[in-house]
Design an enzyme around this catalytic site. Structure first.
Site, PDB file in Angstrom:
ATOM      1  N   ASP A  72       0.834  -1.191   0.000  1.00  0.00           N
ATOM      2  CA  ASP A  72       0.000   0.000   0.000  1.00  0.00           C
ATOM      3  C   ASP A  72       0.874   1.248   0.000  1.00  0.00           C
ATOM      4  OD1 ASP A  72      -2.867   1.152   0.602  1.00  0.00           O
ATOM      5  OD2 ASP A  72      -1.473   2.202   1.941  1.00  0.00           O
ATOM      6  N   TYR A  95       3.165   9.917   0.040  1.00  0.00           N
ATOM      7  CA  TYR A  95       4.245   9.365   0.855  1.00  0.00           C
ATOM      8  C   TYR A  95       5.634   9.733   0.339  1.00  0.00           C
ATOM      9  CZ  TYR A  95       0.425   6.356   2.540  1.00  0.00           C
ATOM     10  OH  TYR A  95      -0.761   5.871   3.032  1.00  0.00           O
ATOM     11  N   LYS A 113      -2.462   6.170  -4.389  1.00  0.00           N
ATOM     12  CA  LYS A 113      -3.585   7.045  -4.022  1.00  0.00           C
ATOM     13  C   LYS A 113      -3.481   8.408  -4.700  1.00  0.00           C
ATOM     14  CE  LYS A 113      -3.653   4.871   0.542  1.00  0.00           C
ATOM     15  NZ  LYS A 113      -2.268   4.450   0.730  1.00  0.00           N
ATOM     16  N   HIS A 148      -7.333   9.495  -1.925  1.00  0.00           N
ATOM     17  CA  HIS A 148      -6.711   9.446  -0.599  1.00  0.00           C
ATOM     18  C   HIS A 148      -7.590  10.087   0.479  1.00  0.00           C
ATOM     19  CE1 HIS A 148      -2.447   9.291   1.343  1.00  0.00           C
ATOM     20  NE2 HIS A 148      -3.375   8.942   2.196  1.00  0.00           N
TER      21      HIS A 148
END
Length: 323
Positions: A50, A55, A84, A117
């Site tokens: 994931d 990130y 996402k 997200h």
């Protein structure tokens, strides 16, 4: 021994492994550690990873996955990779560009799952959290249904096998589900979920709509001071959980993960320690009794580690509704 399947079928016919490896990296951890941890996770048996544009580690995640494909450990089709859509890309004309940026960083041809997200649109630009000179969040008035239509086009283009959402409350999910001309239902809603926030109402609702619930912060988060209240209780030190772990001769983390899996929740976990990563696969080797599941149900206190405080002031903040 285990009554929990290794994977479940999504509402579009694709399969998702029920145990996933999270790829967020706290600031204090070098990004190179993620490459090592991801390789260890694949060797240990993890097949679900994931990630997200937010990130900033998709290059490292992709590098680790590709290296294990190159050495013959796995094939691309064995891996379930999630990314996402970030909030500054909610405008329909920007959705595909965010996905393509993620694919380019990871050097993959497609993602297995692409999800919105957060249900909050922010003004486009280089800043992840754009603010005005007074520090107010710069909101973008984009309709979630328009964003969803662009997500559907990404699926049709083959860039994403499945599409879903994350951090949506019931009202926001219903906006999508009731959209005129809906082509694809979200396959999942990824939310914070653990023994202190068991999401029983959201789980019941998602099951009624054939939407998978995917859990993050399953072990209580990495307690990053940027977004976690440092006075909040440490989940893995909960006395009831620790007593139960001794009973089953397992770690508190494994009992916390098993609790979610037995409820039919797709469960994400992460660690940068080889011993812990390998240990996580033991979650399929024992089973909690129905009585102990009820005891763990009783630990719920509707406590969020992820308060979403970086979105404070946004009219679509999902945590303002009960669920």
């Amino acid at each position: 021994m285990s009554s929990v399947p290794l994977r479940v079928t999504l509402n579009d016919g694709h399969f998702i492994p029920v145990l996933g490896f999270g790829t967020t990296v706290p600031d204090k951890v070098p990004k190179d550690e993620l490459i090592k941890a991801t390789k260890i996770a694949i060797d240990a048996g993890f097949r679900h990873f994931d990630s997200a544009y937010l990130y900033g580690i998709e290059e490292e995640a992709g590098q680790a996955i590709r290296s294990k494909i190159a050495d013959g450990t796995v094939k691309r089709e064995d891996i379930f990779y999630t990314s996402k859509l970030w909030s500054t890309f909610h405008r329909p004309e920007l959705v595909r560009s965010c996905l393509e940026a993620s694919l380019k960083k990871a050097q993959l041809d497609y993602v297995d799952l692409y999800i919105i997200h957060f249900p909050m649109a922010l003004q486009p630009g280089a800043e992840l959290f754009p603010r005005d000179e007074d520090g107010n969040l710069l909101v973008d008035p984009v309709n979630l249904c328009d964003t969803w239509e662009a997500m559907e086009k990404c699926k049709d283009a083959g860039l994403a096998k499945s599409i879903g959402v994350s951090n949506f409350n019931r009202r926001q999910l219903e906006m999508i589900l009731n959209k005129p001309g809906l082509k694809y239902k979200p396959v999942c809603n990824q939310v914070e979920c653990h023994i202190y926030l068991n999401q029983s109402k959201m789980l019941e609702y998602c099951k009624s709509k054939d939407i998978a619930l995917v859990a993050y912060c399953t072990l209580g988060s990495s307690r990053d001071p940027i977004w976690v209240d440092q006075s909040s209780p440490v989940l893995l030190e909960d006395p009831v959980l620790c007593t139960m772990a001794k009973k089953y001769k397992q770690t508190p983390a494994l009992v916390a993960l098993r609790y979610l899996l037995q409820r039919g929740i797709v469960t994400l976990a992460k660690s940068f320690k080889e011993k812990r990563i390998k240990e996580m696969m033991q979650v399929f080797e024992f089973q909690l009794t129905s009585e102990d599941m009820k005891v763990l149900d009783g630990l719920n206190r509707n406590l969020r580690y992820n308060s979403g405080n970086y979105f404070n002031g946004h009219p679509n903040h999902p945590f303002t509704d009960e669920y």
